[in-house]
Design a protein around this motif. Structure first.
Motif: not given
Length: 374
Positions: A134-137, A97-98, A127-130, A104-110
């Motif tokens: 956001k909590g994990l960040t 959720a980025l 930036v995180p969306r959900t 586009a979001p992907s595992f590499g982006a994570d």
């Protein structure tokens, strides 16, 4: 698959954090379980030691000396990489959720998001969306600060313990030679009234052995840190003290014998526990470190300084009994750590480290008048 990835990330994060906690913060020996630190040192030290065998002399010692400090840096890098990968998997498990600029979001982006968060870069291109993302960040950012604080506090502790160990080893140079030997340590205490100075020396080394035991149990990687001089090491110093204490216990009388028993007990305790930490079972003494001929030379060396050992018929047997209590352990540690053990009596006279330099010839202290006849 995302649920499996998220669960794997949580498990990896728990393993890394617990391993770092046991290694840095928990002040006691931890054994039995499979740990990242133990696997890292077992898998990296043996190839490093094998590579060093291809070199010779001081080049080999110099190569081996790099391992301790370098392994510390690599271990911290492994923990940091594990945490970044863990949070990357958690972000991927949460649905990636980025919001990204130009992609586009992907595992590499994570993974990229996790790395910039952990090292507190805050570039803002992802930036995180959900709320979960956001909590994990937020949690990872806090963990990054905590990791930095722990590292800043960890390095001074390691090097302070190393410095305390090496100061005593350097002091042993003028007292027992380079490399140190039990015969030289005892001979240099000739003319000591009632062995008072020898007793005090053994008392100091009892405390040193206790400090080495405590620090190396808490931080086993200190065992891989080598001394500045190629002919000195913590294992050689510990073995020399055990050798000298064994001779005093069997061959001398008076107050020094009781202190030798206490020093021997503490030094053996350190040797046995460290052999367990490094998983080095005791080995038989092959070849014998003190054959009968060498024992005769030891007697002659001490007698030349007016120090005569007991002439009891069971002297060699009793000394051998004491040697069997520690020699198999120091031999095993010597083979594993590639540290040379000191002889009981040096084969040839050679100057101590303090007597030599790159510019001067060998220097000597003026002889005392009472010793001119030796």
């Amino acid at each position: 698959m995302r649920w499996i990835g998220g669960g794997g990330g949580a498990a990896l994060l728990a393993v890394v954090l617990w391993d770092a906690f046991e290694t840095i913060i928990l002040p006691r020996r931890v054994s039995g379980r499979i740990r990242l630190t133990k696997l890292f040192y077992r898998s990296s030290w043996r190839p490093w030691r094998a590579t060093a065998q291809l070199l010779s002399g001081r080049r080999r010692e110099a190569f081996l000396s790099f391992y301790g400090p370098l392994s510390l840096i690599l271990l911290l890098a492994i923990w940091a990489s594990g945490i970044v990968l863990s949070f990357g998997l958690l972000q991927w498990g949460a649905g990636s959720a980025l919001t990204m600029a130009g992609g586009a979001p992907s595992f590499g982006a994570d993974l990229y998001m996790s790395g910039t968060t952990f090292f507190t870069l805050g570039l803002g291109d992802v930036v995180p969306r959900t709320p979960l993302a956001k909590g994990l960040t937020t949690v990872e950012a806090g963990m990054g600060f905590a990791f930095l604080a722990v590292v800043i506090g960890y390095f001074p502790v390691i090097y302070q313990a190393f410095s305390r160990r090496e100061v005593a080893i350097s002091l042993l140079d003028a007292r027992a030679g380079s490399p140190p030997t039990a015969a030289e340590l005892l001979w240099r205490h000739r003319g000591d009234p009632d062995n008072a100075a020898l007793t005090e020396l053994l008392r100091e080394w009892e405390r040193w052995a206790a400090d080495v035991l405590e620090s190396h149990l808490s931080y086993p990687l200190l065992g891989y840190f080598r001394s500045q001089h190629y002919n000195e090491s913590w294992l050689a110093a510990l073995t020399t003290i055990l050798d000298a204490s064994a001779v005093v216990i069997v061959g001398f009388d008076g107050g020094s014998r009781r202190q030798a028993e206490l020093t021997f007990a503490m030094a053996r305790h350190a040797v046995v526990d460290l052999a367990q930490v490094f998983s080095t079972p005791p080995r038989g003494p092959a070849p014998d470190r003190l054959p009968t001929a060498e024992l005769a030379r030891l007697r002659e060396r001490l007698a030349s300084g007016g120090m005569r050992l007991h002439a009891r018929p069971d002297f060699e047997t009793r000394l051998a009994d004491l040697r069997r209590m520690y020699e198999p352990y120091v031999i095993a540690l010597s083979a594993y750590l590639a540290l040379s053990l000191p002889p009981w009596i040096r084969a040839v006279d050679r100057p101590d480290n303090w007597q030599t330099s790159a510019w001067d010839r060998v220097v000597q202290l003026p002889a005392r008048e009472s010793e001119e006849h030796f």
